[in-house]
Scaffold this active site. Structure first.
Site, PDB file in Angstrom:
ATOM      1  N   HIS A  72       8.289  -6.859  -4.294  1.00  0.00           N
ATOM      2  CA  HIS A  72       7.938  -6.135  -5.844  1.00  0.00           C
ATOM      3  C   HIS A  72       8.990  -4.589  -5.632  1.00  0.00           C
ATOM      4  O   HIS A  72       8.389  -4.210  -4.111  1.00  0.00           O
ATOM      5  CB  HIS A  72       6.384  -5.417  -5.532  1.00  0.00           C
ATOM      6  CG  HIS A  72       5.381  -6.017  -6.173  1.00  0.00           C
ATOM      7  ND1 HIS A  72       4.290  -6.188  -6.887  1.00  0.00           N
ATOM      8  CD2 HIS A  72       5.346  -7.548  -6.731  1.00  0.00           C
ATOM      9  CE1 HIS A  72       3.988  -7.065  -7.091  1.00  0.00           C
ATOM     10  NE2 HIS A  72       4.640  -7.635  -7.495  1.00  0.00           N
ATOM     11  N   TYR A 200      -2.789   0.696 -10.404  1.00  0.00           N
ATOM     12  CA  TYR A 200      -3.388   2.436  -9.469  1.00  0.00           C
ATOM     13  C   TYR A 200      -4.118   2.814 -10.586  1.00  0.00           C
ATOM     14  O   TYR A 200      -3.403   3.722 -10.927  1.00  0.00           O
ATOM     15  CB  TYR A 200      -2.779   2.806  -8.384  1.00  0.00           C
ATOM     16  CG  TYR A 200      -2.669   2.520  -6.880  1.00  0.00           C
ATOM     17  CD1 TYR A 200      -0.740   1.733  -6.704  1.00  0.00           C
ATOM     18  CD2 TYR A 200      -3.382   2.475  -5.980  1.00  0.00           C
ATOM     19  CE1 TYR A 200      -0.828   0.941  -5.706  1.00  0.00           C
ATOM     20  CE2 TYR A 200      -3.583   1.973  -4.528  1.00  0.00           C
ATOM     21  CZ  TYR A 200      -2.038   1.638  -4.572  1.00  0.00           C
ATOM     22  OH  TYR A 200      -1.982   0.746  -3.408  1.00  0.00           O
ATOM     23  N   PRO A 292      -8.105   2.496   1.389  1.00  0.00           N
ATOM     24  CA  PRO A 292      -6.618   1.992   1.359  1.00  0.00           C
ATOM     25  C   PRO A 292      -6.103   2.250   0.774  1.00  0.00           C
ATOM     26  O   PRO A 292      -4.998   1.081  -0.016  1.00  0.00           O
ATOM     27  CB  PRO A 292      -7.763   1.170   0.487  1.00  0.00           C
ATOM     28  CG  PRO A 292      -9.275   1.639   0.849  1.00  0.00           C
ATOM     29  CD  PRO A 292      -9.073   2.443   1.362  1.00  0.00           C
ATOM     30  N   LYS A 296      -2.304   1.472   3.568  1.00  0.00           N
ATOM     31  CA  LYS A 296      -1.119   2.063   5.072  1.00  0.00           C
ATOM     32  C   LYS A 296      -1.993   1.362   6.384  1.00  0.00           C
ATOM     33  O   LYS A 296      -1.752   1.946   7.157  1.00  0.00           O
ATOM     34  CB  LYS A 296      -1.132   3.477   5.087  1.00  0.00           C
ATOM     35  CG  LYS A 296       0.358   3.862   4.497  1.00  0.00           C
ATOM     36  CD  LYS A 296       1.119   3.559   4.382  1.00  0.00           C
ATOM     37  CE  LYS A 296       2.295   3.333   3.304  1.00  0.00           C
ATOM     38  NZ  LYS A 296       2.876   2.920   3.139  1.00  0.00           N
ATOM     39  N   TYR A 384       5.869   5.411   0.446  1.00  0.00           N
ATOM     40  CA  TYR A 384       4.763   3.779  -0.263  1.00  0.00           C
ATOM     41  C   TYR A 384       5.462   2.334   0.326  1.00  0.00           C
ATOM     42  O   TYR A 384       4.972   1.656   1.190  1.00  0.00           O
ATOM     43  CB  TYR A 384       4.750   3.526  -1.403  1.00  0.00           C
ATOM     44  CG  TYR A 384       3.950   2.644  -1.948  1.00  0.00           C
ATOM     45  CD1 TYR A 384       2.469   2.923  -2.304  1.00  0.00           C
ATOM     46  CD2 TYR A 384       4.203   1.480  -2.150  1.00  0.00           C
ATOM     47  CE1 TYR A 384       1.561   1.951  -2.545  1.00  0.00           C
ATOM     48  CE2 TYR A 384       2.883   0.268  -2.054  1.00  0.00           C
ATOM     49  CZ  TYR A 384       1.961   0.362  -2.864  1.00  0.00           C
ATOM     50  OH  TYR A 384       1.032  -0.601  -2.495  1.00  0.00           O
TER      51      TYR A 384
HETATM   52  C1  PHB Z   1      -5.229  -5.475  -1.381  1.00  0.00           C
HETATM   53  O1  PHB Z   1      -3.778  -6.079  -2.022  1.00  0.00           O
HETATM   54  O2  PHB Z   1      -6.116  -5.980  -1.141  1.00  0.00           O
HETATM   55  C2  PHB Z   1      -4.413  -4.292  -1.732  1.00  0.00           C
HETATM   56  C3  PHB Z   1      -3.162  -3.421  -2.483  1.00  0.00           C
HETATM   57  C4  PHB Z   1      -3.243  -1.731  -2.017  1.00  0.00           C
HETATM   58  C5  PHB Z   1      -3.841  -1.210  -1.750  1.00  0.00           C
HETATM   59  C6  PHB Z   1      -5.107  -1.438  -1.254  1.00  0.00           C
HETATM   60  C7  PHB Z   1      -5.226  -3.218  -1.392  1.00  0.00           C
HETATM   61  O3  PHB Z   1      -3.801  -0.333  -2.300  1.00  0.00           O
END
Ligand code: PHB
Ligand code: APR
Length: 389
Positions: A72, A200, A292, A296, A384
């Site tokens: 990605h 997000y 989460p 990270k 990121y």
């Molecule tokens: C996930 O795919 O479980 C996931 C992805 C991004 C995040 C947290 C969890 O920031």
């Protein structure tokens, strides 16, 4: 029994470290409290930074990730119907790999088994002895019998609830913690992801995240109350709540289906200093936790492993002690930056139960700034994809 580096914990930190060391001809034994099936049954995050990706390739466990993982080069931050695409390729000249932690752990187990590395499962009562001397050892029980392994060094890769951190005396250890007043309710569903990149989503009713594992397996989360329970949420109620947090454009095309897993995770920031005590080194969740938001956790564990593997290789190969002596300092310097980023993303995108009108306006102003300022997007992109080691 004797080994050079005894590794406590067979999660991603312990297995990645074990593979780096075995490949360098350093003897290791991994002690794991659970069974392999139990460890592989845990569903965790799924975003690998470039550094984590290169380490998996370097240790010889990257083939399936390269074949099945999804590269990605951007992600979306939304608020209401507005969207900001963070372009990792343009701003950081890099990408992330979408590949589940569970899959990565499985690949590391397979590699360890193929290369003959020792793992002892189902151990109980692990205790660390004499870590401040040059002859540390570990005792544990297995099948009702007491065992002892002598070693040169101990790697504490046993997660947040392990014994390693607790072994460092309270007058040496300093812990920093922030507990957030909400959790994440997550589901896994065999449906196509709503969008080809992660979203997000911030909204007036709380945060939501659209992630994925592959073309027909999606991972979605919504912010929930800290004392909520997955049984309180029917699949229908979950989908409904998620849709209301997404920009209309995505809510309209979201494909829903039955959940195949549903659970709630608390959100916490935590750091233990130092990450080393005598011949004991902490790696990963044993030393630190991030919320989460920003993915990270696994990646910070992987950077610890990078520093520790490098330090131990230099020691065994060249007799150079610098790496082991500065491990804690080096690891913590990167850990705190990942803590800052995860805390910032969490603070920006969630609704806090006690937040004032002013706090809300600050969040809105920060998102508006991010949208209008390419340098702010650059900072986000660089964090990121992962800061350099
Ligand atoms: C996930 O795919 O479980 C996931 C992805 C991004 C995040 C947290 C969890 O920031
Ligand atoms: N003895 C032996 N093994 C233990 C003990 C113990 N006393 N305590 C815990 N363990 C094992 C656990 O069963 C687990 O398999 O240690 C392992 C620790 O694994 P994780 O908790 O996954 O931690 P880590 O390997 O550091 O992985 C990095 O960062 O944010 C997270 O989701 C991310 O889990 C990932 C972590």
């Amino acid at each position: 029994m004797r080994t050079q580096v005894l590794i406590i914990g067979g999660g991603p930190s312990g297995l990645l470290l074990g593979q780096h060391l075995s490949n360098a001809g350093i003897e290791t034994i991994v002690l794991e409290r659970k069974t392999k099936d139990y460890v592989l049954g845990r569903i965790r995050a799924g975003v690998l930074e470039i550094g984590t990706v290169s380490q998996l390739r370097d240790v010889g466990a990257g083939a399936r990730m390269d074949a099945e993982g999804m590269v990605h080069d951007g992600a979306v931050i939304s608020y209401g119907d507005a969207q900001i695409r963070i372009d990792f390729a343009a701003h950081a000249d890099a990408a992330v790999m979408i590949y589940g932690q569970t899959e990565m752990t499985k690949d590391l187990y397979d590699t360890r088994e193929q290369t003959g590395g020792a793992i002892i499962y189902d151990v109980d009562g692990v205790e660390i002895h004499d870590a401040k001397t040059s002859a540390p050892y570990v005792t544990y029980q297995k099948d009702g019998t007491e065992h002892r392994i002598d070693c040169d060094y101990i790697a504490g890769c046993d997660g947040f609830h392990g014994v390693s951190r607790q072994t460092i005396p309270m007058d040496v250890r300093k812990e920093y913690e922030k507990v957030y007043p909400f959790g994440w309710l997550g589901i896994l569903s065999e449906t196509p992801p709503v969008h080809h990149e992660l979203i997000y989503a911030s909204s007036d009713i709380g945060f939501g995240l659209c992630s994925m594992r592959n073309e027909n397996l999606s991972r979605y989360y919504i912010q929930c109350s800290i004392d909520d329970h997955p049984d309180n949420w029917s699949d229908g109620a979950f989908w409904d709540a998620l849709k209301r947090r997404l920009p209309q454009e995505h809510a309209d095309v979201l494909i829903t289906g039955p959940s195949i897993e549903k659970s709630i995770a608390p959100l916490r920031s935590f750091v233990c200093e130092p990450m080393q005590w005598g011949r004991l080194f902490l790696c990963g969740d044993a030393a630190h936790i991030v919320p989460p938001t920003g993915a990270k956790g696994l990646n910070t564990a992987a950077s610890d492993v990078f520093y520790l593997a490098d330090a131990l290789r230099r020691l065994y190969r060249d007799g150079d002690k610098t790496g082991v002596e500065t491990y804690s300092e080096r690891a913590l310097s990167r850990v705190w930056k990942a803590e800052r980023f995860s805390w910032w993303m969490t603070s920006l995108l969630h609704q806090f139960p006690d937040q004032t009108g002013f706090d809300h306006r600050m969040q809105q102003a920060e998102v508006a700034f991010l949208q209008s300022n390419v340098n702010a997007q650059k900072v986000l992109a660089q964090n990121y994809v992962g800061l350099p080691y």
